[in-house]
Scaffold this motif. Structure first.
Motif, mmCIF file in Angstrom:
data_model
loop_
_atom_site.group_PDB
_atom_site.id
_atom_site.type_symbol
_atom_site.label_atom_id
_atom_site.label_comp_id
_atom_site.label_asym_id
_atom_site.label_seq_id
_atom_site.Cartn_x
_atom_site.Cartn_y
_atom_site.Cartn_z
ATOM 1 N N THR A 10 0.747 -1.143 0.011
ATOM 2 C CA THR A 10 0.089 0.049 -0.087
ATOM 3 C C THR A 10 0.944 1.344 -0.007
ATOM 4 O O THR A 10 2.006 1.066 0.486
ATOM 5 N N GLU A 11 0.365 2.326 -0.240
ATOM 6 C CA GLU A 11 0.822 3.755 -0.479
ATOM 7 C C GLU A 11 1.298 4.052 1.193
ATOM 8 O O GLU A 11 2.502 4.210 1.119
ATOM 9 N N GLU A 12 0.645 3.598 1.905
ATOM 10 C CA GLU A 12 1.143 4.006 3.260
ATOM 11 C C GLU A 12 2.257 3.227 3.904
ATOM 12 O O GLU A 12 3.084 3.819 4.417
ATOM 13 N N GLN A 13 2.203 1.853 3.298
ATOM 14 C CA GLN A 13 3.575 1.104 3.718
ATOM 15 C C GLN A 13 4.850 1.554 2.992
ATOM 16 O O GLN A 13 5.870 1.665 3.466
ATOM 17 N N GLU A 15 5.293 4.552 2.077
ATOM 18 C CA GLU A 15 5.572 6.081 2.626
ATOM 19 C C GLU A 15 6.329 5.772 3.888
ATOM 20 O O GLU A 15 7.436 6.453 4.330
ATOM 21 N N HIS A 16 5.799 4.784 4.886
ATOM 22 C CA HIS A 16 6.574 4.332 5.985
ATOM 23 C C HIS A 16 7.909 4.167 6.046
ATOM 24 O O HIS A 16 8.830 4.573 6.589
ATOM 25 N N ASP A 19 9.906 7.324 4.943
ATOM 26 C CA ASP A 19 10.194 8.083 5.956
ATOM 27 C C ASP A 19 11.449 7.439 6.793
ATOM 28 O O ASP A 19 12.346 8.250 7.139
ATOM 29 N N ASP A 57 6.306 -3.887 7.250
ATOM 30 C CA ASP A 57 5.052 -4.286 6.423
ATOM 31 C C ASP A 57 5.304 -4.020 5.074
ATOM 32 O O ASP A 57 5.413 -2.720 4.694
#
Ligand code: PEP
Ligand code: MN
Length: 342
Positions: A10-13, A15-16, A19, A57
């Motif tokens: 996912t985009e969230e993963q 991005e994490h 970061d 993840d």
């Protein structure tokens, strides 16, 4: 640093992960493929834990591009390091042989070893005064008395001395008698000892642990270099494998691999690497052919009565014959050796 995201991450993963890479100082380049997103980190720290990224993840795999050691890496000194001990250069054109008994036992034994070593072209005599025996009931070494005998014999024959230090409290005593301090396989990751050896000026012969990877060996060397002592010589002495015909498996491929990864000189010890006198000579020849800067070989005037490692100790006449053979091997691989004895 390279991170490959799983299919469907996912985009969230993503991005994490970005970061965290940015936190570590990496400049992140993102490539979005049809199946995988790949994140390339440039610059940044080298002392991070890769496994942290591997288990995040959405991550499929993560690879370190820069090695975890810095001072020990070839890039630090692309031309290689020559360790100078008196008039001896280790890591230069000439290959160097260190020979002598496993344990220092008595004056006569040491004298006979020093005589054959000096006569045949070995420049360094070895011998343990503090023995890291696997069993507490085995011979533990003569201690300071052995070191005195070793130094006296070496001086009579114009040889340098290498002997093992087992813990940091012994460093001052060793420093009084030896030219090179040996760290044995069992102590390769004695980090307090390595740190202390980094703070003093004697060259250190660092033997590979029996279950240590090449990277771990270079990280141990890094401890000494980081303390300010750049005179480190590595030693491949065999690793533990499933093979039972030999005491250990002499990992000859470690020699050219270390040469690529590091600027430090590396020698081989076919005595501990095989545990068998009958195959020390072929493995010694092979180690020089593989690019070793030198050899450490156990010699004993009466190996059947040796207090330690008799089975792998060469008789003086066998050693003499090997020294002749090694001259030919050195020549064949473009290395200098020692003057041909008359
Ligand atoms: C030795 O050189 O005598 C010795 C004990 O070697 P290692 O530490 O490689 O077993
Ligand atoms: Mn030994």
């Amino acid at each position: 640093m390279l991170v490959v995201m799983q299919q469907g991450a996912t985009e969230e993963q993503i991005e994490h992960v970005i970061d965290r890479l940015v936190d570590l100082g990496f400049d992140v380049h993102r490539s979005t493929g049809v199946i995988h997103t790949v994140l390339g980190g440039v610059g940044g720290k080298y002392d991070f834990d890769l496994a942290v990224f591997q288990v995040m993840d959405g991550v499929k795999e993560a690879h370190r591009i820069v090695s975890p050691y810095k001072l020990a890496s070839r890039a630090f000194r692309p031309g290689g390091t020559i360790v100078r001990v008196g008039s001896l250069a280790i890591g230069g054109d000439a290959v160097v042989v260190m020979a002598g008994p496993c344990s220092l036992e008595n004056r006569d034994q040491i004298e006979q070893c020093a005589e054959v070593a000096a006569r045949t072209g070995a420049r360094v005599i070895r011998g343990g005064a503090f023995k890291p025996s696997s069993s507490p009931y085995e011979f533990q070494g003569l201690g300071a008395e052995g070191l005195q005998m070793l130094r006296a014999a070496a001086d009579r024959h114009g040889l340098l001395v290498v002997s093992e230090v087992m813990d940091q409290t012994q460093i001052p005593l060793l420093a009084e008698y030896v030219d090179i301090v040996q760290v044995g396989a069992r102590n390769m990751q004695n980090l307090n000892l390595l740190r202390e050896l980094g703070k003093q000026s004697k060259p250190v012969l660092l033997k590979r642990g029996i279950a240590a990877s090449i990277e771990e060996l270079l990280l141990s060397a890094e401890y000494i270099l980081a303390g300010g002592n750049y005179n480190v010589i590595l030693c491949e002495r065999g690793i533990r494998t499933f093979e039972t015909q030999t005491r250990y498996t002499l990992d000859l491929s470690a020699i050219p691999v270390v040469k690529k990864l590091s600027h430090l000189p590396i020698i081989a010890d076919p005595s501990h690497g095989t545990g068998r006198r009958d195959i020390v000579a072929p493995m010694a020849r092979a180690a020089l052919a593989a690019g070793a800067d030198g050899l450490m070989i156990e010699v004993h005037p009466d190996p059947d009565r040796a207090l330690s490692d008799g089975a792998q100790s060469m008789r003086p006449e066998q050693f003499e014959e090997l020294m002749h053979q090694l001259q030919a091997v050195a020549l064949a691989v473009g290395r200098a050796s020692w003057p041909v004895p008359l």
